[in-house]
Design a protein around this motif. Structure first.
Motif, PDB file in Angstrom:
ATOM      1  N   UNK A  46       0.827  -1.202   0.000  1.00 13.27           N
ATOM      2  CA  UNK A  46       0.000   0.000   0.000  1.00 13.27           C
ATOM      3  C   UNK A  46       0.863   1.255   0.000  1.00 13.27           C
ATOM      4  N   UNK A  47       1.887   1.276   0.840  1.00 13.06           N
ATOM      5  CA  UNK A  47       2.792   2.423   0.882  1.00 13.06           C
ATOM      6  C   UNK A  47       3.494   2.600  -0.462  1.00 13.06           C
ATOM      7  N   UNK A  52       4.108   5.719  -5.349  1.00 12.95           N
ATOM      8  CA  UNK A  52       4.158   5.724  -6.815  1.00 12.95           C
ATOM      9  C   UNK A  52       3.124   6.688  -7.395  1.00 12.95           C
ATOM     10  N   UNK A  53       1.901   6.657  -6.865  1.00 10.51           N
ATOM     11  CA  UNK A  53       0.869   7.585  -7.321  1.00 10.51           C
ATOM     12  C   UNK A  53       1.279   9.031  -7.033  1.00 10.51           C
ATOM     13  N   UNK A  54       1.898   9.259  -5.881  1.00  9.35           N
ATOM     14  CA  UNK A  54       2.360  10.604  -5.527  1.00  9.35           C
ATOM     15  C   UNK A  54       3.443  11.095  -6.464  1.00  9.35           C
ATOM     16  N   UNK A  55       4.355  10.236  -6.829  1.00  9.46           N
ATOM     17  CA  UNK A  55       5.429  10.615  -7.755  1.00  9.46           C
ATOM     18  C   UNK A  55       4.849  10.932  -9.122  1.00  9.46           C
ATOM     19  N   UNK A  56       3.861  10.150  -9.581  1.00 11.94           N
ATOM     20  CA  UNK A  56       3.240  10.411 -10.879  1.00 11.94           C
ATOM     21  C   UNK A  56       2.466  11.733 -10.866  1.00 11.94           C
TER      22      UNK A  56
END
Length: 59
Positions: A46-47, A52-56
Motif C-alpha cells: 500500500x505504501x 508511486x501515485x504521488x510521484x506520478x
C-alpha cells in the motif's frame, strides 16, 4: 579424530538440555509468523502504491 568425536558428544548433551516446543506451540508460532508477514507485505504494498501515485502526480 578425538576432537570430532568429543564435539559431537558435547552437541548431543547440549541438545538434551533444549526445551523443545510441542506441536501446538509450533503451529501457533507458525500461524503468527505467516499472518504478520502477510499484514506487513500488504502495508508495504500500500505504501509503495501510494508513493508511486504521488510521484506520478508530481511529475
Amino acid at each position: 579424530m578425538k576432537k570430532i568425536v568429543k564435539y559431537f558428544k558435547e552437541c548431543y548433551l547440549e541438545m538434551k538440555k533444549v526445551s523443545w516446543p510441542n506441536r501446538q506451540m509450533v503451529f501457533q508460532s507458525t500461524k503468527i509468523v505467516i499472518i504478520s508477514t502477510v499484514v506487513f507485505a500488504l502495508i508495504l504494498g500500500l505504501v509503495d502504491f501510494l508513493l508511486l501515485k504521488g510521484i506520478f502526480l508530481i511529475f
